[in-house]
Design a protein around this motif. Sequence first.
Motif, PDB file in Angstrom:
ATOM      1  N   PHE A 299       1.449  -6.505 -78.466  1.00 46.21           N
ATOM      2  CA  PHE A 299       2.169  -6.680 -79.736  1.00 46.21           C
ATOM      3  C   PHE A 299       1.502  -7.041 -80.803  1.00 46.21           C
ATOM      4  CE2 PHE A 299       5.586  -9.035 -81.935  1.00 46.21           C
ATOM      5  CZ  PHE A 299       6.621  -7.831 -82.322  1.00 46.21           C
ATOM      6  N   ASN A 300       0.689  -8.316 -80.570  1.00 43.67           N
ATOM      7  CA  ASN A 300       0.127  -8.720 -81.756  1.00 43.67           C
ATOM      8  C   ASN A 300      -1.094  -7.847 -82.325  1.00 43.67           C
ATOM      9  OD1 ASN A 300       1.493 -10.824 -81.100  1.00 43.67           O
ATOM     10  ND2 ASN A 300      -0.329 -12.237 -80.136  1.00 43.67           N
ATOM     11  N   ARG A 301      -1.662  -6.960 -81.574  1.00 50.17           N
ATOM     12  CA  ARG A 301      -2.517  -6.025 -82.255  1.00 50.17           C
ATOM     13  C   ARG A 301      -1.997  -4.617 -82.632  1.00 50.17           C
ATOM     14  NH1 ARG A 301      -7.551  -5.523 -78.004  1.00 50.17           N
ATOM     15  NH2 ARG A 301      -8.140  -4.162 -79.226  1.00 50.17           N
TER      16      ARG A 301
ATOM     17  N   THR B  21      -1.466  -3.282 -86.899  1.00 49.38           N
ATOM     18  CA  THR B  21      -2.002  -1.981 -87.177  1.00 49.38           C
ATOM     19  C   THR B  21      -1.102  -0.852 -87.932  1.00 49.38           C
ATOM     20  OG1 THR B  21      -3.489  -2.475 -85.336  1.00 49.38           O
ATOM     21  CG2 THR B  21      -3.302  -0.256 -85.919  1.00 49.38           C
ATOM     22  N   MET B  22       0.156  -0.967 -87.227  1.00 49.37           N
ATOM     23  CA  MET B  22       0.878   0.338 -87.586  1.00 49.37           C
ATOM     24  C   MET B  22       1.578   0.046 -89.074  1.00 49.37           C
ATOM     25  SD  MET B  22       0.940   2.519 -85.243  1.00 49.37           S
ATOM     26  CE  MET B  22       2.047   3.659 -85.713  1.00 49.37           C
ATOM     27  N   ASP B  23       2.091  -1.309 -89.175  1.00 50.85           N
ATOM     28  CA  ASP B  23       2.597  -1.809 -90.466  1.00 50.85           C
ATOM     29  C   ASP B  23       1.563  -1.243 -91.716  1.00 50.85           C
ATOM     30  OD1 ASP B  23       4.961  -2.740 -89.335  1.00 50.85           O
ATOM     31  OD2 ASP B  23       4.098  -4.839 -89.315  1.00 50.85           O
ATOM     32  N   ARG B  24       0.283  -1.563 -91.294  1.00 44.94           N
ATOM     33  CA  ARG B  24      -0.765  -1.173 -92.420  1.00 44.94           C
ATOM     34  C   ARG B  24      -0.597   0.036 -92.623  1.00 44.94           C
ATOM     35  NH1 ARG B  24      -3.976  -5.270 -89.958  1.00 44.94           N
ATOM     36  NH2 ARG B  24      -4.842  -4.004 -88.593  1.00 44.94           N
ATOM     37  N   LEU B  25      -0.327   0.979 -91.796  1.00 43.49           N
ATOM     38  CA  LEU B  25      -0.194   2.262 -92.308  1.00 43.49           C
ATOM     39  C   LEU B  25       0.770   2.676 -93.299  1.00 43.49           C
ATOM     40  CD1 LEU B  25      -0.482   4.161 -88.750  1.00 43.49           C
ATOM     41  CD2 LEU B  25      -2.187   4.208 -90.201  1.00 43.49           C
ATOM     42  N   LYS B  26       1.668   1.970 -93.731  1.00 42.59           N
ATOM     43  CA  LYS B  26       2.784   2.005 -94.468  1.00 42.59           C
ATOM     44  C   LYS B  26       3.482   3.641 -94.331  1.00 42.59           C
ATOM     45  CE  LYS B  26       1.736  -1.418 -97.564  1.00 42.59           C
ATOM     46  NZ  LYS B  26       1.571  -2.387 -96.475  1.00 42.59           N
TER      47      LYS B  26
ATOM     48  N   ASP C 266      -2.342   3.165 -73.355  1.00 44.17           N
ATOM     49  CA  ASP C 266      -1.831   2.222 -72.340  1.00 44.17           C
ATOM     50  C   ASP C 266      -1.451   0.658 -72.810  1.00 44.17           C
ATOM     51  OD1 ASP C 266      -2.636   4.362 -70.737  1.00 44.17           O
ATOM     52  OD2 ASP C 266      -4.342   3.295 -69.992  1.00 44.17           O
ATOM     53  N   ALA C 267      -0.601   0.050 -72.131  1.00 41.89           N
ATOM     54  CA  ALA C 267      -0.082  -1.197 -72.503  1.00 41.89           C
ATOM     55  C   ALA C 267      -1.134  -2.474 -72.371  1.00 41.89           C
ATOM     56  CB  ALA C 267       0.954  -1.646 -71.429  1.00 41.89           C
ATOM     57  N   ASP C 268      -2.430  -2.108 -71.603  1.00 44.19           N
ATOM     58  CA  ASP C 268      -3.346  -3.074 -71.384  1.00 44.19           C
ATOM     59  C   ASP C 268      -4.365  -3.015 -72.322  1.00 44.19           C
ATOM     60  OD1 ASP C 268      -4.621  -0.690 -70.974  1.00 44.19           O
ATOM     61  OD2 ASP C 268      -5.160  -1.184 -68.702  1.00 44.19           O
ATOM     62  N   CYS C 269      -4.211  -2.606 -73.563  1.00 42.08           N
ATOM     63  CA  CYS C 269      -5.271  -2.529 -74.785  1.00 42.08           C
ATOM     64  C   CYS C 269      -6.736  -1.866 -74.402  1.00 42.08           C
ATOM     65  CB  CYS C 269      -5.088  -3.907 -75.256  1.00 42.08           C
ATOM     66  SG  CYS C 269      -3.793  -4.203 -76.152  1.00 42.08           S
ATOM     67  N   GLN C 270      -6.835  -1.312 -73.172  1.00 45.23           N
ATOM     68  CA  GLN C 270      -8.060  -0.679 -72.896  1.00 45.23           C
ATOM     69  C   GLN C 270      -8.149   0.566 -73.958  1.00 45.23           C
ATOM     70  OE1 GLN C 270      -7.873  -0.256 -68.106  1.00 45.23           O
ATOM     71  NE2 GLN C 270      -9.917  -0.590 -68.892  1.00 45.23           N
TER      72      GLN C 270
ATOM     73  N   PRO D 256      -7.715   0.699 -77.491  1.00 44.38           N
ATOM     74  CA  PRO D 256      -7.405  -0.071 -78.523  1.00 44.38           C
ATOM     75  C   PRO D 256      -6.275   0.305 -79.733  1.00 44.38           C
ATOM     76  CG  PRO D 256      -9.750   0.086 -78.367  1.00 44.38           C
ATOM     77  CD  PRO D 256      -9.385   1.077 -77.294  1.00 44.38           C
ATOM     78  N   PRO D 257      -5.357  -0.326 -79.778  1.00 42.67           N
ATOM     79  CA  PRO D 257      -4.258   0.072 -80.850  1.00 42.67           C
ATOM     80  C   PRO D 257      -4.969   0.411 -82.115  1.00 42.67           C
ATOM     81  CG  PRO D 257      -3.754  -2.058 -79.704  1.00 42.67           C
ATOM     82  CD  PRO D 257      -4.930  -1.608 -79.408  1.00 42.67           C
ATOM     83  N   GLU D 258      -5.994  -0.358 -82.611  1.00 40.37           N
ATOM     84  CA  GLU D 258      -6.932  -0.193 -83.742  1.00 40.37           C
ATOM     85  C   GLU D 258      -7.220   1.137 -83.857  1.00 40.37           C
ATOM     86  OE1 GLU D 258      -7.371  -2.489 -81.754  1.00 40.37           O
ATOM     87  OE2 GLU D 258      -6.305  -4.401 -82.710  1.00 40.37           O
ATOM     88  N   GLU D 259      -7.296   2.039 -82.931  1.00 33.71           N
ATOM     89  CA  GLU D 259      -7.973   3.622 -82.956  1.00 33.71           C
ATOM     90  C   GLU D 259      -6.868   4.325 -83.435  1.00 33.71           C
ATOM     91  OE1 GLU D 259     -11.052   3.433 -83.145  1.00 33.71           O
ATOM     92  OE2 GLU D 259     -12.019   3.926 -81.333  1.00 33.71           O
ATOM     93  N   ILE D 260      -5.436   3.931 -83.564  1.00 35.63           N
ATOM     94  CA  ILE D 260      -4.434   4.990 -83.875  1.00 35.63           C
ATOM     95  C   ILE D 260      -4.688   5.506 -84.933  1.00 35.63           C
ATOM     96  CG2 ILE D 260      -2.131   5.029 -84.239  1.00 35.63           C
ATOM     97  CD1 ILE D 260      -1.546   2.833 -81.897  1.00 35.63           C
TER      98      ILE D 260
END
Length: 337
Positions: free
Chosen positions: A27-29, A33-38, A100-104, A106-110
Motif C-alpha cells: 500500500f505504502n509503495r 506511485t499511482m497518485d503521482r501518475l495523475k 504480485d502482492a509481495d512487492c517482488q 516493484p510497484p514503482e515499475e508500473i
Amino acid sequence: MSKSNTSPEISVVIPCYNEEACLQTLFNRLIPTMDRLKRSYEVLLVNDGSQDKTTEILDRFYKERPDVMRPVHLMRNFGQHLAILAGFEVSRGQVIVNLDADCQNPPEEIPKLLKYYDQGHDLVSGYREDRNDHPLRKLVSKLSNWARETFMGIHTKDHGCMLMAYDRHVTDQILSCRETSTFITVLAYLFAANPIDIPVAHEAREEGTSKYTPLKLIQYSLDLFTSFSLVPIKLFTFFGFIVSILSACLVAYMAFRRIVYGPEAEGLFTLFAIAFFLISVVITGIGILGEYVGRIYEVVRGRPRYIIREAKETRPLKATPAKKAKAPRKITKKATS
Ligand code: UDP
Ligand code: MG
C-alpha cells in the motif's frame, strides 16, 4: 466489454493469499506511485480466500482510500491465476496492470509499463533481468521458458513474471476462455496484436513466504503444458512408436536365438529391467493422458471457476470535516461557602 463513463483509465489487479505481512508495504509503495501518475485509477486487491488478517487489512485500506481501493473477496482459495481472472472481471480500466502482492514486482515499475502501453502495445510483459529467487526456482523457470518457446511457439521472454499491462481487449478475450486451470501470461500472448517484452526489476520477498510448494510448482508446469499444447502426448506417441519397433526387433532376435541355440535362461534380469522400464513408460503415458482427460472433465462439469463473495465499489473521498472549534472552557465558579 465497453467502459462506462465513470471508468478509471487504469485498473491494478493484485491477487493476495495470506499476505498480511506484505500488504502495508505494498500500500505504502503502490498508492504514491499511482497518485503521482495523475491519471484515474482503481486498485483491485483480490483476496483469494485468505485465512489470516488479509481480509481486515484490505477493508481498512478501503476505508482509507475508498476513491481508489476496491477489495474483492473470493469465497475460498482458487489459486493465483483464477484470482487474477476475478480481478479482470470486476475491473473497469482500459488498461489493466497486474503484479504480485509481495512487492517482488516493484510497484514503482508500473509507470514504465504504462509508457510502453501508451506507445501502442496492447500487451506489455515484464521479464526479470536480475531475478531474486532461489537458484532452483530460477533453473526450473529457465527450463519451462525454454520448453514453452521450443514446443509451443509462443514467444515471450519470461512467462513466470506477473508484472504485465494488458489492454482491455486482451483481458476480455482471456475471460471468454472457459478453462479452469490456466496460465494468464501465456494466454495473453495468443490474443495480443502488438506485444512487447521489457526488462523489469525483481526484488527478494522481504515479508511472508512463497505460496508455492515444490508440488504446486510441478502442477503449475503440467497445467502450462497441457493448456497450450499436445506436445507431451505426441512425444509419448512418438516414443511408443520407436519402442514398439525396437521391441519387435528384440522379439525377432530372441526367436532366432531360440531356434538356433534352443532354450536359454541367460539375460533374464536384463529382460526384467527392460520390462520394468516399459511398464513405467506405460504408467507415465497413462498419467499424461489423465492430465488431459482431467482438464476435459473440469471443463465439462462447467462449475464456476471462482466465486466472488464481495467486490467493493469506489466512492469519493469524504472531504475531511473541518475540525470542530473547541468549545470555550467552562469556568465553573467555585462555590463559595
Ligand atoms: N497467490 C494467490 N493465491 C494462491 C497463491 C498465491 O492469490 O493460491 C498470490 C500471492 O498472494 C502473491 C502472488 O499470488 O500475490 C504470487 O505468489 P507468491 O509470491 O507466493 O509466488 P512466488 O513469487 O513464490 O512465485
Ligand atoms: Mg512472490
